[in-house]
Design a protein around this motif. Structure first.
Motif, PDB file in Angstrom:
ATOM      1  N   ALA A  64      17.966  -5.535 -36.058  1.00  0.00           N
ATOM      2  CA  ALA A  64      18.075  -4.561 -34.962  1.00  0.00           C
ATOM      3  C   ALA A  64      17.284  -3.307 -35.308  1.00  0.00           C
ATOM      4  N   PHE A  65      16.874  -2.594 -34.269  1.00  0.00           N
ATOM      5  CA  PHE A  65      16.360  -1.243 -34.448  1.00  0.00           C
ATOM      6  C   PHE A  65      17.563  -0.323 -34.388  1.00  0.00           C
ATOM      7  N   ASP A  66      17.819   0.437 -35.470  1.00  0.00           N
ATOM      8  CA  ASP A  66      18.857   1.483 -35.424  1.00  0.00           C
ATOM      9  C   ASP A  66      18.517   2.442 -34.305  1.00  0.00           C
ATOM     10  N   GLN A  67      17.242   2.792 -34.294  1.00  0.00           N
ATOM     11  CA  GLN A  67      16.747   3.810 -33.387  1.00  0.00           C
ATOM     12  C   GLN A  67      15.340   3.430 -32.977  1.00  0.00           C
ATOM     13  N   LEU A  68      15.046   3.550 -31.704  1.00  0.00           N
ATOM     14  CA  LEU A  68      13.712   3.261 -31.187  1.00  0.00           C
ATOM     15  C   LEU A  68      13.403   4.300 -30.121  1.00  0.00           C
ATOM     16  N   SER A  69      12.273   4.988 -30.295  1.00  0.00           N
ATOM     17  CA  SER A  69      11.885   5.977 -29.285  1.00  0.00           C
ATOM     18  C   SER A  69      10.548   5.588 -28.684  1.00  0.00           C
ATOM     19  N   GLN A  70      10.413   5.853 -27.411  1.00  0.00           N
ATOM     20  CA  GLN A  70       9.159   5.658 -26.695  1.00  0.00           C
ATOM     21  C   GLN A  70       8.868   6.947 -25.942  1.00  0.00           C
ATOM     22  N   VAL A  71       7.734   7.552 -26.249  1.00  0.00           N
ATOM     23  CA  VAL A  71       7.329   8.766 -25.560  1.00  0.00           C
ATOM     24  C   VAL A  71       5.936   8.534 -24.984  1.00  0.00           C
ATOM     25  N   PRO A  72       5.621   9.160 -23.865  1.00  0.00           N
ATOM     26  CA  PRO A  72       4.301   8.959 -23.265  1.00  0.00           C
ATOM     27  C   PRO A  72       3.181   9.259 -24.268  1.00  0.00           C
ATOM     28  N   ALA A  73       2.195   8.359 -24.337  1.00  0.00           N
ATOM     29  CA  ALA A  73       1.066   8.528 -25.250  1.00  0.00           C
ATOM     30  C   ALA A  73      -0.098   9.237 -24.572  1.00  0.00           C
ATOM     31  N   ASP A  74      -0.118   9.187 -23.227  1.00  0.00           N
ATOM     32  CA  ASP A  74      -1.182   9.836 -22.471  1.00  0.00           C
ATOM     33  C   ASP A  74      -0.682  10.050 -21.045  1.00  0.00           C
ATOM     34  N   ASP A  75      -1.571  10.349 -20.140  1.00  0.00           N
ATOM     35  CA  ASP A  75      -1.182  10.614 -18.747  1.00  0.00           C
ATOM     36  C   ASP A  75      -1.083   9.362 -17.890  1.00  0.00           C
ATOM     37  N   SER A  76      -1.243   8.185 -18.466  1.00  0.00           N
ATOM     38  CA  SER A  76      -1.310   6.958 -17.672  1.00  0.00           C
ATOM     39  C   SER A  76       0.046   6.491 -17.142  1.00  0.00           C
ATOM     40  N   ALA A  77       1.139   6.934 -17.734  1.00  0.00           N
ATOM     41  CA  ALA A  77       2.497   6.510 -17.376  1.00  0.00           C
ATOM     42  C   ALA A  77       2.777   5.052 -17.734  1.00  0.00           C
ATOM     43  N   THR A  78       1.828   4.385 -18.394  1.00  0.00           N
ATOM     44  CA  THR A  78       2.077   3.011 -18.843  1.00  0.00           C
ATOM     45  C   THR A  78       1.884   2.868 -20.344  1.00  0.00           C
ATOM     46  N   SER A  79       1.400   3.910 -21.006  1.00  0.00           N
ATOM     47  CA  SER A  79       1.124   3.862 -22.437  1.00  0.00           C
ATOM     48  C   SER A  79       2.136   4.736 -23.174  1.00  0.00           C
ATOM     49  N   PHE A  80       2.749   4.154 -24.231  1.00  0.00           N
ATOM     50  CA  PHE A  80       3.808   4.856 -24.951  1.00  0.00           C
ATOM     51  C   PHE A  80       3.598   4.790 -26.456  1.00  0.00           C
ATOM     52  N   ARG A  81       3.955   5.876 -27.135  1.00  0.00           N
ATOM     53  CA  ARG A  81       4.009   5.877 -28.600  1.00  0.00           C
ATOM     54  C   ARG A  81       5.413   5.414 -28.963  1.00  0.00           C
ATOM     55  N   VAL A  82       5.484   4.318 -29.702  1.00  0.00           N
ATOM     56  CA  VAL A  82       6.756   3.722 -30.094  1.00  0.00           C
ATOM     57  C   VAL A  82       6.980   3.995 -31.570  1.00  0.00           C
ATOM     58  N   GLU A  83       8.149   4.516 -31.900  1.00  0.00           N
ATOM     59  CA  GLU A  83       8.542   4.712 -33.291  1.00  0.00           C
ATOM     60  C   GLU A  83       9.947   4.161 -33.450  1.00  0.00           C
ATOM     61  N   GLY A  84      10.147   3.409 -34.519  1.00  0.00           N
ATOM     62  CA  GLY A  84      11.466   2.834 -34.717  1.00  0.00           C
ATOM     63  C   GLY A  84      11.785   2.600 -36.177  1.00  0.00           C
ATOM     64  N   ARG A  85      13.086   2.538 -36.439  1.00  0.00           N
ATOM     65  CA  ARG A  85      13.614   2.236 -37.764  1.00  0.00           C
ATOM     66  C   ARG A  85      14.600   1.095 -37.588  1.00  0.00           C
ATOM     67  N   GLY A  86      14.389   0.015 -38.348  1.00  0.00           N
ATOM     68  CA  GLY A  86      15.249  -1.140 -38.166  1.00  0.00           C
ATOM     69  C   GLY A  86      15.675  -1.787 -39.469  1.00  0.00           C
ATOM     70  N   TYR A  87      16.490  -2.830 -39.331  1.00  0.00           N
ATOM     71  CA  TYR A  87      17.035  -3.530 -40.496  1.00  0.00           C
ATOM     72  C   TYR A  87      17.355  -4.972 -40.115  1.00  0.00           C
ATOM     73  N   CYS A  88      17.487  -5.816 -41.121  1.00  0.00           N
ATOM     74  CA  CYS A  88      17.966  -7.184 -40.938  1.00  0.00           C
ATOM     75  C   CYS A  88      19.154  -7.403 -41.868  1.00  0.00           C
TER      76      CYS A  88
END
Length: 127
Positions: A64-88
């Motif tokens: 699972a991802f403990d935490q996953l964030s998606q923030v806009p990467a540009d003005d396109s509204a379809t591109s996102f910067r994804v950052e996450g921390r996960g574990y198995c």
């Protein structure tokens, strides 16, 4: 996006010392584009390229991802910067044959475009 459009598929390619070239695929969802979340189920697949060895968690109840964030990467509204921390909590087991690989923790950063075709993983920086 995952094939069903219900989450993300992140593909990383790199080389592991003493192992060789590997491909790691993280399928996370359910998750909508631009949505940040906690405790997102993940299916992990690891491929030792050129060896025919595949390892998979075969389900989304082992990682699972403990935490996953998606923030806009540009003005396109379809591109996102994804950052996450996960574990198995369980290893990815060999799809055929014996063996297993435990990826106990993973951190990811990626730019994803929900409208783009699957990107070429050779162009991903896996550092």
């Amino acid at each position: 996006m995952r094939p069903a459009g219900d989450g993300l598929r992140l593909v990383y390619r790199g080389t592991v010392p003493d192992v060789g070239p590997v491909l790691i695929v993280l399928g996370a969802g359910p998750l909508r584009p631009g949505e940040s979340a906690r405790n997102v189920p993940v299916n992990l697949t690891l491929v030792r390229e050129g060896s025919g060895e595949f390892f998979a968690t075969q389900g989304d109840d082992k990682c699972a991802f403990d935490q996953l964030s998606q923030v806009p990467a540009d003005d396109s509204a379809t591109s996102f910067r994804v950052e996450g921390r996960g574990y198995c909590t369980q290893p990815a087991r060999a799809v055929s044959g014996d063996g297993a690989v435990l990826v106990s923790r993973f951190d990811v950063t990626a730019i994803v475009d929900e409208l783009a075709e699957d990107a070429d993983p050779t162009q991903v920086d896996s550092r």
